[in-house]
Motif scaffolding. Structure first.
Motif, PDB file in Angstrom:
ATOM      1  N   VAL A 139       0.832  -1.207   0.000  1.00 27.57           N
ATOM      2  CA  VAL A 139       0.000   0.000   0.000  1.00 27.57           C
ATOM      3  C   VAL A 139       0.865   1.255   0.000  1.00 27.57           C
ATOM      4  O   VAL A 139       0.561   2.234  -0.693  1.00 27.57           O
ATOM      5  CB  VAL A 139      -0.948   0.003   1.216  1.00 27.57           C
ATOM      6  N   GLU A 140       1.941   1.258   0.767  1.00 24.64           N
ATOM      7  CA  GLU A 140       2.819   2.429   0.815  1.00 24.64           C
ATOM      8  C   GLU A 140       3.376   2.747  -0.569  1.00 24.64           C
ATOM      9  O   GLU A 140       3.488   3.919  -0.956  1.00 24.64           O
ATOM     10  CB  GLU A 140       3.963   2.199   1.810  1.00 24.64           C
ATOM     11  N   VAL A 141       3.712   1.721  -1.322  1.00 25.39           N
ATOM     12  CA  VAL A 141       4.218   1.935  -2.678  1.00 25.39           C
ATOM     13  C   VAL A 141       3.110   2.475  -3.583  1.00 25.39           C
ATOM     14  O   VAL A 141       3.300   3.439  -4.328  1.00 25.39           O
ATOM     15  CB  VAL A 141       4.786   0.622  -3.260  1.00 25.39           C
ATOM     16  N   LEU A 142       1.924   1.866  -3.518  1.00 22.83           N
ATOM     17  CA  LEU A 142       0.816   2.273  -4.377  1.00 22.83           C
ATOM     18  C   LEU A 142       0.291   3.657  -4.031  1.00 22.83           C
ATOM     19  O   LEU A 142      -0.315   4.327  -4.883  1.00 22.83           O
ATOM     20  CB  LEU A 142      -0.327   1.254  -4.270  1.00 22.83           C
ATOM     21  N   SER A 143       0.524   4.106  -2.799  1.00 23.94           N
ATOM     22  CA  SER A 143      -0.003   5.400  -2.355  1.00 23.94           C
ATOM     23  C   SER A 143       0.931   6.563  -2.657  1.00 23.94           C
ATOM     24  O   SER A 143       0.538   7.727  -2.515  1.00 23.94           O
ATOM     25  CB  SER A 143      -0.268   5.374  -0.841  1.00 23.94           C
ATOM     26  N   ASP A 144       2.129   6.269  -3.069  1.00 28.20           N
ATOM     27  CA  ASP A 144       3.106   7.328  -3.292  1.00 28.20           C
ATOM     28  C   ASP A 144       2.707   8.196  -4.489  1.00 28.20           C
ATOM     29  O   ASP A 144       2.347   7.673  -5.549  1.00 28.20           O
ATOM     30  CB  ASP A 144       4.490   6.728  -3.528  1.00 28.20           C
ATOM     31  N   VAL A 145       2.744   9.499  -4.319  1.00 26.52           N
ATOM     32  CA  VAL A 145       2.412  10.440  -5.392  1.00 26.52           C
ATOM     33  C   VAL A 145       3.567  11.426  -5.525  1.00 26.52           C
ATOM     34  O   VAL A 145       3.875  12.165  -4.585  1.00 26.52           O
ATOM     35  CB  VAL A 145       1.104  11.208  -5.097  1.00 26.52           C
ATOM     36  N   GLU A 146       4.189  11.449  -6.687  1.00 26.69           N
ATOM     37  CA  GLU A 146       5.283  12.378  -6.924  1.00 26.69           C
ATOM     38  C   GLU A 146       4.748  13.796  -7.114  1.00 26.69           C
ATOM     39  O   GLU A 146       3.640  13.987  -7.636  1.00 26.69           O
ATOM     40  CB  GLU A 146       6.061  11.955  -8.168  1.00 26.69           C
ATOM     41  N   PRO A 147       5.523  14.825  -6.701  1.00 23.67           N
ATOM     42  CA  PRO A 147       5.060  16.213  -6.874  1.00 23.67           C
ATOM     43  C   PRO A 147       4.717  16.546  -8.324  1.00 23.67           C
ATOM     44  O   PRO A 147       3.770  17.289  -8.587  1.00 23.67           O
ATOM     45  CB  PRO A 147       6.257  17.042  -6.383  1.00 23.67           C
ATOM     46  N   ALA A 148       5.474  15.983  -9.270  1.00 27.71           N
ATOM     47  CA  ALA A 148       5.247  16.282 -10.689  1.00 27.71           C
ATOM     48  C   ALA A 148       3.936  15.696 -11.205  1.00 27.71           C
ATOM     49  O   ALA A 148       3.509  16.022 -12.319  1.00 27.71           O
ATOM     50  CB  ALA A 148       6.416  15.752 -11.526  1.00 27.71           C
ATOM     51  N   GLU A 149       3.282  14.839 -10.410  1.00 30.90           N
ATOM     52  CA  GLU A 149       2.046  14.206 -10.856  1.00 30.90           C
ATOM     53  C   GLU A 149       0.929  15.232 -11.067  1.00 30.90           C
ATOM     54  O   GLU A 149      -0.003  14.989 -11.850  1.00 30.90           O
ATOM     55  CB  GLU A 149       1.605  13.167  -9.825  1.00 30.90           C
ATOM     56  N   ARG A 150       1.018  16.371 -10.436  1.00 31.92           N
ATOM     57  CA  ARG A 150      -0.038  17.378 -10.575  1.00 31.92           C
ATOM     58  C   ARG A 150      -0.189  17.828 -12.022  1.00 31.92           C
ATOM     59  O   ARG A 150      -1.311  17.948 -12.535  1.00 31.92           O
ATOM     60  CB  ARG A 150       0.247  18.581  -9.671  1.00 31.92           C
ATOM     61  N   ASP A 151       0.938  18.084 -12.697  1.00 40.23           N
ATOM     62  CA  ASP A 151       0.862  18.507 -14.092  1.00 40.23           C
ATOM     63  C   ASP A 151       0.204  17.439 -14.949  1.00 40.23           C
ATOM     64  O   ASP A 151      -0.636  17.745 -15.802  1.00 40.23           O
ATOM     65  CB  ASP A 151       2.263  18.814 -14.642  1.00 40.23           C
ATOM     66  N   TRP A 152       0.592  16.186 -14.728  1.00 39.21           N
ATOM     67  CA  TRP A 152       0.000  15.119 -15.523  1.00 39.21           C
ATOM     68  C   TRP A 152      -1.490  14.993 -15.234  1.00 39.21           C
ATOM     69  O   TRP A 152      -2.286  14.758 -16.142  1.00 39.21           O
ATOM     70  CB  TRP A 152       0.693  13.790 -15.254  1.00 39.21           C
ATOM     71  N   TYR A 153      -1.884  15.180 -13.986  1.00 40.46           N
ATOM     72  CA  TYR A 153      -3.295  15.092 -13.638  1.00 40.46           C
ATOM     73  C   TYR A 153      -4.099  16.151 -14.384  1.00 40.46           C
ATOM     74  O   TYR A 153      -5.194  15.880 -14.901  1.00 40.46           O
ATOM     75  CB  TYR A 153      -3.481  15.245 -12.130  1.00 40.46           C
ATOM     76  N   LEU A 154      -3.587  17.370 -14.438  1.00 39.59           N
ATOM     77  CA  LEU A 154      -4.276  18.428 -15.165  1.00 39.59           C
ATOM     78  C   LEU A 154      -4.455  18.061 -16.638  1.00 39.59           C
ATOM     79  O   LEU A 154      -5.523  18.252 -17.219  1.00 39.59           O
ATOM     80  CB  LEU A 154      -3.480  19.741 -15.053  1.00 39.59           C
ATOM     81  N   VAL A 155      -3.398  17.530 -17.237  1.00 39.24           N
ATOM     82  CA  VAL A 155      -3.433  17.213 -18.662  1.00 39.24           C
ATOM     83  C   VAL A 155      -4.386  16.062 -18.950  1.00 39.24           C
ATOM     84  O   VAL A 155      -5.240  16.141 -19.841  1.00 39.24           O
ATOM     85  CB  VAL A 155      -2.015  16.873 -19.165  1.00 39.24           C
ATOM     86  N   THR A 156      -4.264  14.986 -18.206  1.00 42.56           N
ATOM     87  CA  THR A 156      -5.077  13.808 -18.502  1.00 42.56           C
ATOM     88  C   THR A 156      -6.549  14.033 -18.175  1.00 42.56           C
ATOM     89  O   THR A 156      -7.434  13.511 -18.854  1.00 42.56           O
ATOM     90  CB  THR A 156      -4.545  12.576 -17.754  1.00 42.56           C
ATOM     91  N   THR A 157      -6.835  14.845 -17.154  1.00 37.37           N
ATOM     92  CA  THR A 157      -8.236  15.125 -16.828  1.00 37.37           C
ATOM     93  C   THR A 157      -8.906  15.899 -17.955  1.00 37.37           C
ATOM     94  O   THR A 157     -10.036  15.584 -18.361  1.00 37.37           O
ATOM     95  CB  THR A 157      -8.336  15.914 -15.519  1.00 37.37           C
TER      96      THR A 157
END
Length: 210
Positions: free
Chosen positions: A92-110
């Motif tokens: 779970v700790e591995v699956l829960s990890d979110v990198e700071p750069a993920e925000r940009d990708w989230y904006l794009v993919t959404t």
């Protein structure tokens, strides 16, 4: 094609992908232009069209690159844990990890997902790429749970859909209220409960974690 051009092509493609991610995140998928992407990358429209036929194809290349990187990172992190030390909570700790750069990708993919909902052809294409990502997630889930001494009791593809939904829904709330809900917090609190409910201890006699 001259050898020099052949050697430059992967670098050109990589630069266009980086520029596209930054431009899409800043301007939005629909508002971003090919000219803006080319200017940021330092290439001409000719260089763009020698690698991609459209913004949609460029996004899908970004999607596949991001998917491969995330799956590879999760696999490497889980593989770095000795089998005897691998627990559900560790997974779970591995699956829960979110990198700071993920925000940009989230904006794009959404935004692209909203575009696909409105456009049946884009939806059909995106669904094919989503299916490949889910297949990889399902494979990883089966393999990693097996190493943790458990086996799934539900369809792996459907579970992958649920985990993606939890991830994306959680990030939406986290990016709106980062102080109230840090990225990954929902997964850390509830994912172990979920994985326990949808899996069972392995009964084949093979050793799990000690």
């Amino acid at each position: 094609m001259p050898k020099g051009v052949t050697r430059r092509r992967p670098r050109t493609r990589a630069a266009l992908l980086r520029a596209a991610l930054e431009t899409f995140a800043e301007q939005g998928f629909r508002a971003a232009s090919i000219e803006q992407i080319c200017e940021r990358a330092g290439f001409t429209r000719g260089a763009f069209y020698s690698n991609f036929s459209s913004k949609e194809e460029l996004f899908l290349a970004l999607f596949d690159e991001h998917s491969e990187r995330i799956v590879r990172r999760i696999t490497e992190l889980v593989d770095s844990i000795a089998t005897e030390d691998l627990t559900l909570q560790g997974l779970v700790e591995v699956l829960s990890d979110v990198e700071p750069a993920e925000r940009d990708w989230y904006l794009v993919t959404t935004e692209f997902t909203l575009h696909a909902i409105r456009d049946p052809q884009a939806a059909w294409v995106l669904a094919r790429h989503d299916a490949r990502l889910r297949a990889e997630i399902a494979r990883c889930l089966r393999e990693h749970l097996d190493r943790a001494g458990r086996t799934l009791t539900v369809d792996a593809d459907e579970l992958a859909r649920l985990l993606i939904a939890v991830r994306e829904g959680g990030l939406a709330q986290s990016y709106v209220e980062p102080d109230e809900l840090p990225p990954g917090q929902l997964e850390r609190r509830f994912l172990a409960i979920l994985l326990t409910a949808v899996s069972a201890e392995r009964t084949d006699g093979r050793p799990g974690p000690g």
